[in-house]
Design a protein around this motif. Structure first.
Motif, PDB file in Angstrom:
ATOM      1  N   LYS A  13      51.400  30.285  34.289  1.00 34.57           N
ATOM      2  CA  LYS A  13      50.234  30.386  33.290  1.00 34.57           C
ATOM      3  C   LYS A  13      49.381  31.421  33.972  1.00 34.57           C
ATOM      4  CE  LYS A  13      46.189  27.773  31.445  1.00 34.57           C
ATOM      5  NZ  LYS A  13      45.834  26.396  31.288  1.00 34.57           N
ATOM      6  N   PHE A  14      49.242  31.557  35.371  1.00 35.86           N
ATOM      7  CA  PHE A  14      48.227  32.712  35.867  1.00 35.86           C
ATOM      8  C   PHE A  14      48.629  33.856  35.703  1.00 35.86           C
ATOM      9  CE2 PHE A  14      46.892  35.052  39.568  1.00 35.86           C
ATOM     10  CZ  PHE A  14      45.581  35.175  39.290  1.00 35.86           C
ATOM     11  N   SER A  15      50.102  34.169  35.825  1.00 39.11           N
ATOM     12  CA  SER A  15      50.919  35.321  35.547  1.00 39.11           C
ATOM     13  C   SER A  15      50.622  35.669  33.945  1.00 39.11           C
ATOM     14  CB  SER A  15      52.277  35.123  35.643  1.00 39.11           C
ATOM     15  OG  SER A  15      52.818  36.556  35.514  1.00 39.11           O
ATOM     16  N   ASP A  16      50.791  34.912  33.119  1.00 38.66           N
ATOM     17  CA  ASP A  16      50.584  34.936  31.705  1.00 38.66           C
ATOM     18  C   ASP A  16      48.994  35.538  31.593  1.00 38.66           C
ATOM     19  OD1 ASP A  16      53.113  34.535  31.001  1.00 38.66           O
ATOM     20  OD2 ASP A  16      52.589  32.395  30.378  1.00 38.66           O
ATOM     21  N   THR A  17      48.282  35.141  32.143  1.00 33.98           N
ATOM     22  CA  THR A  17      46.784  35.523  31.787  1.00 33.98           C
ATOM     23  C   THR A  17      46.726  36.763  32.542  1.00 33.98           C
ATOM     24  OG1 THR A  17      46.128  33.311  32.177  1.00 33.98           O
ATOM     25  CG2 THR A  17      44.431  34.908  32.596  1.00 33.98           C
ATOM     26  N   LEU A  18      47.306  37.170  33.275  1.00 37.56           N
ATOM     27  CA  LEU A  18      46.998  38.456  34.160  1.00 37.56           C
ATOM     28  C   LEU A  18      47.928  39.521  32.989  1.00 37.56           C
ATOM     29  CD1 LEU A  18      47.978  38.245  37.931  1.00 37.56           C
ATOM     30  CD2 LEU A  18      45.855  38.469  36.844  1.00 37.56           C
ATOM     31  N   GLY A  19      48.853  39.028  32.661  1.00 37.34           N
ATOM     32  CA  GLY A  19      49.369  40.125  31.728  1.00 37.34           C
ATOM     33  C   GLY A  19      48.785  40.381  30.335  1.00 37.34           C
ATOM     34  N   ARG A  20      47.922  39.323  29.859  1.00 40.99           N
ATOM     35  CA  ARG A  20      46.823  39.837  28.834  1.00 40.99           C
ATOM     36  C   ARG A  20      45.559  40.106  29.107  1.00 40.99           C
ATOM     37  NH1 ARG A  20      48.807  34.327  27.942  1.00 40.99           N
ATOM     38  NH2 ARG A  20      46.725  33.630  28.534  1.00 40.99           N
TER      39      ARG A  20
END
Length: 115
Positions: A13-20
């Motif tokens: 989830k943190f990785s997805d947040t960083l990606g956006r």
């Protein structure tokens, strides 16, 4: 107590947040560094890389990491889940000793924009 699966999901989830992310946060996330996240209460370490603005977990290890990553985090599973869900403020958790972050000085300055 958070499970290994819940911790892995929190990292995803943190990785997805960083990606956006956009702007300064996106620039700060544009690192290419090895990373480890040690979950102290589960005695497990997620190891991988931050690259392309995402965290890519390559392996899950029992115990401490085999190699020293350039960016190293350590915390309980519950604290990881709470941080990612916005229920725990990173600076307060770090100041209270609940979260440990070790990295080179230049990386720390870039990471502060993420956390």
């Amino acid at each position: 107590m958070a499970t290994i699966e819940e911790c892995r999901a929190a990292l995803d989830k943190f990785s997805d947040t960083l990606g956006r992310a956009e702007g300064d946060v996106r620039d700060a996330a544009a690192l290419d560094r090895s990373v480890s996240c040690r979950i102290t209460d589960l005695d497990v370490t997620f190891a991988g890389r931050i690259t392309g603005g995402r965290i890519e977990v390559a392996e899950t290890l029992q115990g401490p990491p085999r190699e020293r990553a350039q960016i190293r985090l350590a915390m309980s599973g519950d604290d990881l889940v709470a941080l990612v869900n916005g229920e725990l403020h990173f600076a307060r958790a770090w100041g209270a000793g609940r979260v440990r972050l070790e990295a080179g000085l230049r990386d720390l300055f870039r990471l502060r924009r993420l956390l």
